[in-house]
Design an enzyme around this catalytic site. Structure first.
Site, PDB file in Angstrom:
ATOM      1  N   SER A 169       0.866  -1.189   0.000  1.00 43.92           N
ATOM      2  CA  SER A 169       0.000   0.000   0.000  1.00 43.92           C
ATOM      3  C   SER A 169       0.899   1.233   0.000  1.00 43.92           C
ATOM      4  O   SER A 169       2.028   1.179   0.518  1.00 43.92           O
ATOM      5  CB  SER A 169      -0.865   0.001   1.263  1.00 43.92           C
ATOM      6  OG  SER A 169      -1.401   1.282   1.485  1.00 43.92           O
ATOM      7  N   TYR A 227      -0.849  -0.569  10.461  1.00 44.49           N
ATOM      8  CA  TYR A 227      -1.093  -0.934   9.057  1.00 44.49           C
ATOM      9  C   TYR A 227       0.091  -0.521   8.179  1.00 44.49           C
ATOM     10  O   TYR A 227       0.603  -1.317   7.384  1.00 44.49           O
ATOM     11  CB  TYR A 227      -2.380  -0.258   8.578  1.00 44.49           C
ATOM     12  CG  TYR A 227      -2.744  -0.556   7.140  1.00 44.49           C
ATOM     13  CD1 TYR A 227      -3.225  -1.811   6.772  1.00 44.49           C
ATOM     14  CD2 TYR A 227      -2.632   0.420   6.145  1.00 44.49           C
ATOM     15  CE1 TYR A 227      -3.575  -2.080   5.446  1.00 44.49           C
ATOM     16  CE2 TYR A 227      -2.985   0.162   4.826  1.00 44.49           C
ATOM     17  CZ  TYR A 227      -3.456  -1.092   4.480  1.00 44.49           C
ATOM     18  OH  TYR A 227      -3.799  -1.361   3.167  1.00 44.49           O
ATOM     19  N   ALA A 237       3.172   0.053   9.074  1.00 39.34           N
ATOM     20  CA  ALA A 237       4.348  -0.771   9.394  1.00 39.34           C
ATOM     21  C   ALA A 237       4.260  -2.113   8.675  1.00 39.34           C
ATOM     22  O   ALA A 237       5.244  -2.608   8.115  1.00 39.34           O
ATOM     23  CB  ALA A 237       4.452  -0.969  10.907  1.00 39.34           C
TER      24      ALA A 237
HETATM   25  N1  LIG Z   1      -8.789  -0.896  -0.992  1.00 40.33           N
HETATM   26  C1  LIG Z   1      -7.799  -0.053  -0.854  1.00 40.33           C
HETATM   27  O1  LIG Z   1      -7.984   1.169  -0.880  1.00 40.33           O
HETATM   28  C2  LIG Z   1      -6.397  -0.559  -0.675  1.00 40.33           C
HETATM   29  C3  LIG Z   1      -5.346   0.349  -0.798  1.00 40.33           C
HETATM   30  C4  LIG Z   1      -4.035  -0.092  -0.653  1.00 40.33           C
HETATM   31  C5  LIG Z   1      -3.789  -1.428  -0.382  1.00 40.33           C
HETATM   32  N2  LIG Z   1      -4.840  -2.295  -0.252  1.00 40.33           N
HETATM   33  C6  LIG Z   1      -4.514  -3.687   0.057  1.00 40.33           C
HETATM   34  O2  LIG Z   1      -5.090  -4.521  -0.924  1.00 40.33           O
HETATM   35  C7  LIG Z   1      -5.404  -5.787  -0.358  1.00 40.33           C
HETATM   36  C8  LIG Z   1      -6.862  -6.119  -0.658  1.00 40.33           C
HETATM   37  O3  LIG Z   1      -7.665  -5.107  -0.104  1.00 40.33           O
HETATM   38  P1  LIG Z   1      -9.216  -4.964  -0.446  1.00 40.33           P
HETATM   39  O4  LIG Z   1      -9.505  -3.539  -0.451  1.00 40.33           O
HETATM   40  O5  LIG Z   1      -9.566  -5.814  -1.609  1.00 40.33           O
HETATM   41  O6  LIG Z   1      -9.832  -5.599   0.904  1.00 40.33           O
HETATM   42  P2  LIG Z   1     -11.172  -6.442   1.188  1.00 40.33           P
HETATM   43  O7  LIG Z   1     -12.180  -6.189   0.133  1.00 40.33           O
HETATM   44  O8  LIG Z   1     -11.525  -6.167   2.612  1.00 40.33           O
HETATM   45  O9  LIG Z   1     -10.647  -7.931   1.059  1.00 40.33           O
HETATM   46  C9  LIG Z   1      -9.753  -8.461   1.972  1.00 40.33           C
HETATM   47  C10 LIG Z   1      -9.548  -9.917   1.647  1.00 40.33           C
HETATM   48  O10 LIG Z   1      -8.635 -10.483   2.602  1.00 40.33           O
HETATM   49  C11 LIG Z   1      -9.149 -11.735   3.017  1.00 40.33           C
HETATM   50  N3  LIG Z   1      -8.686 -12.059   4.364  1.00 40.33           N
HETATM   51  C12 LIG Z   1      -8.589 -11.222   5.431  1.00 40.33           C
HETATM   52  N4  LIG Z   1      -8.177 -11.900   6.520  1.00 40.33           N
HETATM   53  C13 LIG Z   1      -7.987 -13.194   6.128  1.00 40.33           C
HETATM   54  C14 LIG Z   1      -7.585 -14.377   6.800  1.00 40.33           C
HETATM   55  N5  LIG Z   1      -7.260 -14.387   8.109  1.00 40.33           N
HETATM   56  N6  LIG Z   1      -7.515 -15.533   6.098  1.00 40.33           N
HETATM   57  C15 LIG Z   1      -7.856 -15.555   4.781  1.00 40.33           C
HETATM   58  N7  LIG Z   1      -8.241 -14.460   4.088  1.00 40.33           N
HETATM   59  C16 LIG Z   1      -8.317 -13.298   4.759  1.00 40.33           C
HETATM   60  C17 LIG Z   1     -10.660 -11.553   2.971  1.00 40.33           C
HETATM   61  O11 LIG Z   1     -11.300 -12.807   2.813  1.00 40.33           O
HETATM   62  P3  LIG Z   1     -12.279 -13.514   3.883  1.00 40.33           P
HETATM   63  O12 LIG Z   1     -12.862 -12.450   4.755  1.00 40.33           O
HETATM   64  O13 LIG Z   1     -13.259 -14.240   3.028  1.00 40.33           O
HETATM   65  O14 LIG Z   1     -11.373 -14.441   4.596  1.00 40.33           O
HETATM   66  C18 LIG Z   1     -10.823 -10.729   1.702  1.00 40.33           C
HETATM   67  O15 LIG Z   1     -10.893 -11.570   0.576  1.00 40.33           O
HETATM   68  C19 LIG Z   1      -5.088  -5.677   1.137  1.00 40.33           C
HETATM   69  O16 LIG Z   1      -3.816  -6.204   1.383  1.00 40.33           O
HETATM   70  C20 LIG Z   1      -5.102  -4.166   1.370  1.00 40.33           C
HETATM   71  O17 LIG Z   1      -4.297  -3.811   2.472  1.00 40.33           O
HETATM   72  C21 LIG Z   1      -6.124  -1.900  -0.395  1.00 40.33           C
END
Ligand SMILES: NC(=O)c1ccc[n+]([C@@H]2O[C@H](COP(=O)([O-])OP(=O)(O)OC[C@H]3O[C@@H](n4cnc5c(N)ncnc54)[C@H](OP(=O)(O)O)[C@@H]3O)[C@@H](O)[C@H]2O)c1
Length: 252
Positions: free
Chosen positions: A143, A156, A158
């Protein structure tokens, strides 16, 4: 031959039940990949399956990736069905925006367990010859919070900084095994994680963040497209890099 194609590649994706991970799954399937999709929520993973390109070969693993004891066994079973993996996207992640006084050791541990440790543990499994093709590519979703300071994000940020630096070291260590390793750092992308964050920080702070994105907030496919490039043979000379996909956020 289209060097950007993922035809004949099997890609394992964590976080495939939502947001960016779901989009990576759909876009990789459109690029011809077979998929091993991991998440805890079976219903949402089924929804991802329903969105894949027709005729995509896909297997799911319903698992909490922080419980790593039997992960190798589950992955081995799917590799037997679909073939050795050529790519890995660690997209599972959790985000908490809280003032420092509300941070504690458990919060750091919980965030690091998903965002960092489970990804590197899965990379360890997939780096074994028996599970990977001769040439493979691993992509870790970090990120911009790992590069730019943001209020309330100590744990986060870190964790995301750790993803970038750990991936760089993996790139050095795994190059001799034919594995390229890179990270991707998105800014704000329209997904459930962002909706939750905006609820926590209030309207004014959300407005401020939006203003910092010259190209507006991103869509999940914007990140998925960068991942496809890094998984494909078109990026065969790229390893140890962090690709910033942020609509200009960090150019300020
Ligand atoms: N959206 C943004 O603005 C943004 C910006 C920068 C970086 N990111 C990064 O991009 C990535 C995806 O983010 P997103 O926005 O798509 O988030 P999201 O829609 O909340 O999806 C998060 C995913 O992580 C999975 N997950 C969480 N804990 C888990 C666990 N213990 N075991 C297995 N799966 C787990 C969830 O699946 P289940 O709940 O089904 O397990 C879900 O599929 C993350 O690493 C986030 O930090 C996002």
């Amino acid at each position: 031959m289209n060097k950007f194609s993922l035809k004949d590649k099997t890609i394992l994706i964590t976080g495939a039940s939502s947001g960016i991970g779901r989009s990576c799954s759909v876009e990789c399937s459109k690029s011809g990949a077979s998929l091993i999709l991991i998440a805890r929520n079976e219903e949402e993973l089924q929804k991802t399956l329903s969105l894949l390109a027709a005729d995509t070969k896909a297997e799911t693993i319903i698992a909490d990736i922080t419980q790593t004891e039997n992960l190798e066994e589950l992955i081995a079973e799917k590799v037997t069905t679909l073939g050795k993996i050529s790519g890995f996207i660690h997209c599972a992640g959790i985000e908490k925006t809280l003032p420092l006084k509300k941070h504690n050791a458990q919060l750091y541990a919980d965030i690091f367990a998903v965002n960092v440790i489970s990804g590197f543990e899965i990379a360890k499994i997939l780096s074994l010859k028996k599970y990977k093709n001769e040439i493979s590519s691993f992509v870790f979703i970090s990120s911009v919070a790992g590069m730019v300071g943001e209020i309330g994000k100590a744990a986060y940020s870190a964790s995301k900084g750790a993803v970038v630096s750990g991936a760089r070291s993996l790139a050095m260590e795994l190059s001799r095994s034919g594995i390229r390793v890179n990270s991707v750092s998105p800014a704000m992308v329209n997904t459930p994680i962002l909706e939750k964050m905006f609820e926590n920080i209030g309207e004014d702070a959300a407005e401020e963040i939006l203003k910092k994105h010259p190209l507006g907030i991103g869509q999940p496919e914007d990140v998925a497209n960068a991942c496809i490039f890094l998984l494909s043979d078109a990026s065969k000379w790229i390893t140890g890099s962090n690709m910033v996909v942020d609509g200009g956020y960090s150019a300020h």
